[in-house]
Design a protein around this motif. Structure first.
Motif, PDB file in Angstrom:
ATOM      1  N   THR A 140       0.921  -1.096  -0.096  1.00 41.98           N
ATOM      2  CA  THR A 140      -0.398  -0.359  -0.120  1.00 41.98           C
ATOM      3  C   THR A 140       0.595   1.398   0.103  1.00 41.98           C
ATOM      4  N   LYS A 141       0.103   2.490   0.723  1.00 43.29           N
ATOM      5  CA  LYS A 141       0.971   3.840   0.443  1.00 43.29           C
ATOM      6  C   LYS A 141       2.574   3.566   1.040  1.00 43.29           C
ATOM      7  N   ARG A 142       1.879   2.313   2.546  1.00 46.06           N
ATOM      8  CA  ARG A 142       2.910   3.059   3.073  1.00 46.06           C
ATOM      9  C   ARG A 142       4.198   2.197   2.410  1.00 46.06           C
ATOM     10  N   ASP A 143       3.914   1.227   1.818  1.00 46.39           N
ATOM     11  CA  ASP A 143       5.116   0.561   1.136  1.00 46.39           C
ATOM     12  C   ASP A 143       5.947   1.424   0.069  1.00 46.39           C
ATOM     13  N   MET A 144       5.926   2.826  -0.530  1.00 44.96           N
ATOM     14  CA  MET A 144       6.441   3.606  -1.631  1.00 44.96           C
ATOM     15  C   MET A 144       7.136   3.697  -0.123  1.00 44.96           C
ATOM     16  N   ALA A 145       8.684   4.041  -1.445  1.00 51.24           N
ATOM     17  CA  ALA A 145       9.925   4.773  -0.986  1.00 51.24           C
ATOM     18  C   ALA A 145      10.259   4.919  -1.893  1.00 51.24           C
ATOM     19  N   PRO A 146      11.842   6.143  -1.625  1.00 56.59           N
ATOM     20  CA  PRO A 146      12.430   6.939  -2.766  1.00 56.59           C
ATOM     21  C   PRO A 146      13.331   5.652  -3.628  1.00 56.59           C
ATOM     22  N   ASN A 147      13.022   5.870  -4.805  1.00 57.00           N
ATOM     23  CA  ASN A 147      13.080   5.178  -6.108  1.00 57.00           C
ATOM     24  C   ASN A 147      14.415   5.496  -6.778  1.00 57.00           C
ATOM     25  N   ILE A 148      14.230   4.955  -7.851  1.00 54.57           N
ATOM     26  CA  ILE A 148      16.050   4.790  -8.461  1.00 54.57           C
ATOM     27  C   ILE A 148      14.606   5.410  -9.969  1.00 54.57           C
ATOM     28  N   ASN A 149      15.504   6.448 -11.107  1.00 53.99           N
ATOM     29  CA  ASN A 149      14.629   7.117 -11.979  1.00 53.99           C
ATOM     30  C   ASN A 149      15.938   6.807 -13.641  1.00 53.99           C
ATOM     31  N   TRP A 150      15.687   5.802 -13.781  1.00 54.45           N
ATOM     32  CA  TRP A 150      17.294   5.256 -15.062  1.00 54.45           C
ATOM     33  C   TRP A 150      16.468   5.869 -16.032  1.00 54.45           C
ATOM     34  N   PHE A 151      17.898   6.637 -16.963  1.00 52.36           N
ATOM     35  CA  PHE A 151      17.725   7.016 -18.287  1.00 52.36           C
ATOM     36  C   PHE A 151      17.495   8.619 -17.625  1.00 52.36           C
ATOM     37  N   MET A 152      16.743   9.420 -16.786  1.00 57.04           N
ATOM     38  CA  MET A 152      16.699  10.003 -16.480  1.00 57.04           C
ATOM     39  C   MET A 152      17.964  11.079 -15.722  1.00 57.04           C
ATOM     40  N   ASN A 153      17.986  13.109 -16.365  1.00 55.49           N
ATOM     41  CA  ASN A 153      19.169  13.303 -16.366  1.00 55.49           C
ATOM     42  C   ASN A 153      18.659  14.402 -15.137  1.00 55.49           C
ATOM     43  N   VAL A 154      18.953  14.022 -13.773  1.00 57.14           N
ATOM     44  CA  VAL A 154      19.319  15.789 -12.636  1.00 57.14           C
ATOM     45  C   VAL A 154      20.698  15.682 -12.547  1.00 57.14           C
ATOM     46  N   PRO A 155      21.198  16.609 -13.202  1.00 58.88           N
ATOM     47  CA  PRO A 155      22.224  16.678 -12.371  1.00 58.88           C
ATOM     48  C   PRO A 155      22.508  18.007 -10.878  1.00 58.88           C
ATOM     49  N   VAL A 156      23.206  17.516 -10.188  1.00 55.26           N
ATOM     50  CA  VAL A 156      23.056  17.527  -9.173  1.00 55.26           C
ATOM     51  C   VAL A 156      25.287  19.439  -9.401  1.00 55.26           C
ATOM     52  N   GLU A 157      24.222  20.376  -9.382  1.00 62.85           N
ATOM     53  CA  GLU A 157      25.136  21.365  -9.403  1.00 62.85           C
ATOM     54  C   GLU A 157      25.823  21.366  -8.683  1.00 62.85           C
ATOM     55  N   ALA A 158      27.315  22.552  -8.913  1.00 61.18           N
ATOM     56  CA  ALA A 158      28.567  22.988  -7.568  1.00 61.18           C
ATOM     57  C   ALA A 158      27.747  23.035  -6.198  1.00 61.18           C
ATOM     58  N   ASP A 159      26.847  23.907  -6.360  1.00 61.13           N
ATOM     59  CA  ASP A 159      26.198  24.816  -4.709  1.00 61.13           C
ATOM     60  C   ASP A 159      24.763  23.989  -4.440  1.00 61.13           C
ATOM     61  N   GLY A 160      25.002  22.381  -5.158  1.00 58.39           N
ATOM     62  CA  GLY A 160      24.169  21.567  -4.645  1.00 58.39           C
ATOM     63  C   GLY A 160      22.549  21.441  -5.011  1.00 58.39           C
ATOM     64  N   ALA A 161      22.269  22.407  -6.183  1.00 63.53           N
ATOM     65  CA  ALA A 161      20.976  22.527  -6.368  1.00 63.53           C
ATOM     66  C   ALA A 161      20.608  21.248  -8.057  1.00 63.53           C
ATOM     67  N   LEU A 162      18.922  20.965  -7.777  1.00 62.11           N
ATOM     68  CA  LEU A 162      19.157  20.131  -8.505  1.00 62.11           C
ATOM     69  C   LEU A 162      18.743  20.294  -9.850  1.00 62.11           C
ATOM     70  N   GLY A 163      18.075  19.427 -11.157  1.00 66.16           N
ATOM     71  CA  GLY A 163      17.760  19.528 -11.869  1.00 66.16           C
ATOM     72  C   GLY A 163      16.827  19.192 -12.640  1.00 66.16           C
ATOM     73  N   ILE A 164      15.875  18.786 -13.289  1.00 65.60           N
ATOM     74  CA  ILE A 164      15.327  18.083 -14.017  1.00 65.60           C
ATOM     75  C   ILE A 164      15.563  18.720 -15.626  1.00 65.60           C
ATOM     76  N   VAL A 165      16.607  18.474 -16.238  1.00 65.64           N
ATOM     77  CA  VAL A 165      16.829  18.654 -17.561  1.00 65.64           C
ATOM     78  C   VAL A 165      16.513  17.571 -19.086  1.00 65.64           C
ATOM     79  N   ASP A 166      16.842  18.059 -20.005  1.00 69.28           N
ATOM     80  CA  ASP A 166      17.152  17.401 -21.157  1.00 69.28           C
ATOM     81  C   ASP A 166      17.961  16.195 -20.779  1.00 69.28           C
ATOM     82  N   GLY A 167      17.379  15.007 -21.427  1.00 70.23           N
ATOM     83  CA  GLY A 167      18.341  13.213 -20.894  1.00 70.23           C
ATOM     84  C   GLY A 167      19.520  13.374 -21.831  1.00 70.23           C
ATOM     85  N   ILE A 168      20.519  12.314 -21.506  1.00 70.13           N
ATOM     86  CA  ILE A 168      21.306  12.179 -21.513  1.00 70.13           C
ATOM     87  C   ILE A 168      21.678  10.573 -22.008  1.00 70.13           C
ATOM     88  N   SER A 169      20.217  10.154 -22.898  1.00 73.46           N
ATOM     89  CA  SER A 169      19.980   8.611 -22.807  1.00 73.46           C
ATOM     90  C   SER A 169      19.760   8.967 -24.289  1.00 73.46           C
TER      91      SER A 169
END
Ligand SMILES: [Zn+2]
Length: 211
Positions: A140-169
């Motif tokens: 159920t909802k209790r069993d949801m957990a943080p996941n993996i995103n295959w093929f997704m590009n979430v670069p982490v910038e030098a200041d720690g900021a996250l992006g969701i940007v164009d893919g590299i796949s």
């Protein structure tokens, strides 16, 4: 892409081979020693991914344990995907994409309406897919957990900021995962259309298991 290209480099006998439709959930048991290949058929398709131990699904994929053990935030060839008990669940034995994300999380109705507006409320989401697929196992909802995103590009910038940007796949690229214990894998072939994680056009992926 021919069948031969999709199977290139995979050792063993094919015991499962399926195309997961755009926007669809999928789940499968992968036994210890078997390898699951996921092929990004059309390119830039985020594949949201959870893992549960078959013997006791209270043990499941843990991004914290995985990141801490490998001391790196990206998933690459050689990354060991660890459980909430710190045990190896699966290992990335090969991938033709430079790195994969495990920080960006899964899209949901709640995050969509917050980020993109109330008109997105009825759009299908990865959390919907996870709940649908997990229901077959009584989770159920209790069993949801943080996941993996295959093929997704979430670069982490030098200041720690996250992006969701164009893919590299790209079309035909893959990731291979060898099971280190008997596991249930759960996929949401991400239906998101409000950011570039799927190139604004969700597409099918192919899943192949070899023994
Ligand atoms: Zn999604």
């Amino acid at each position: 892409m021919s069948q031969d290209e999709a199977l290139a480099g995979l050792a063993g006998r094919v015991i499962h081979d399926q195309v997961v439709a755009a926007r669809a959930p999928w789940s499968h048991v992968v036994r210890r020693g078997e390898t699951l290949r996921i092929v990004d058929l059309k390119g830039n398709q985020a594949v949201d991914f959870l893992i549960y131990a078959l013997a006791d699904d209270a043990e499941r994929y843990s991004l914290q344990d995985t990141i801490a053990a490998q001391r790196n935030i990206y998933l690459r060839t050689g990354s060991v995907l660890r459980s909430s008990e710190g045990r190896p669940m699966m290992t990335i034995t090969d991938t033709s994409v430079a790195y994969h994300d495990t920080i960006g999380g899964a899209c949901s109705r709640e995050s969509n309406t917050l980020r993109y507006g109330h008109h997105t409320k009825s759009q299908h989401s990865c959390v919907d897919n996870f709940l649908l697929a997990n229901a077959a196992y009584g989770r159920t909802k209790r069993d949801m957990a943080p996941n993996i995103n295959w093929f997704m590009n979430v670069p982490v910038e030098a200041d720690g900021a996250l992006g969701i940007v164009d893919g590299i796949s790209a079309p035909g690229l893959h990731v291979d995962l060898r099971a280190e214990m008997d596991v249930v894998v759960v996929i949401s072939n991400c239906p998101q259309i409000n950011n570039p994680c799927n190139g604004f056009n969700p597409t099918p992926v192919r899943v192949i298991v070899v023994a």
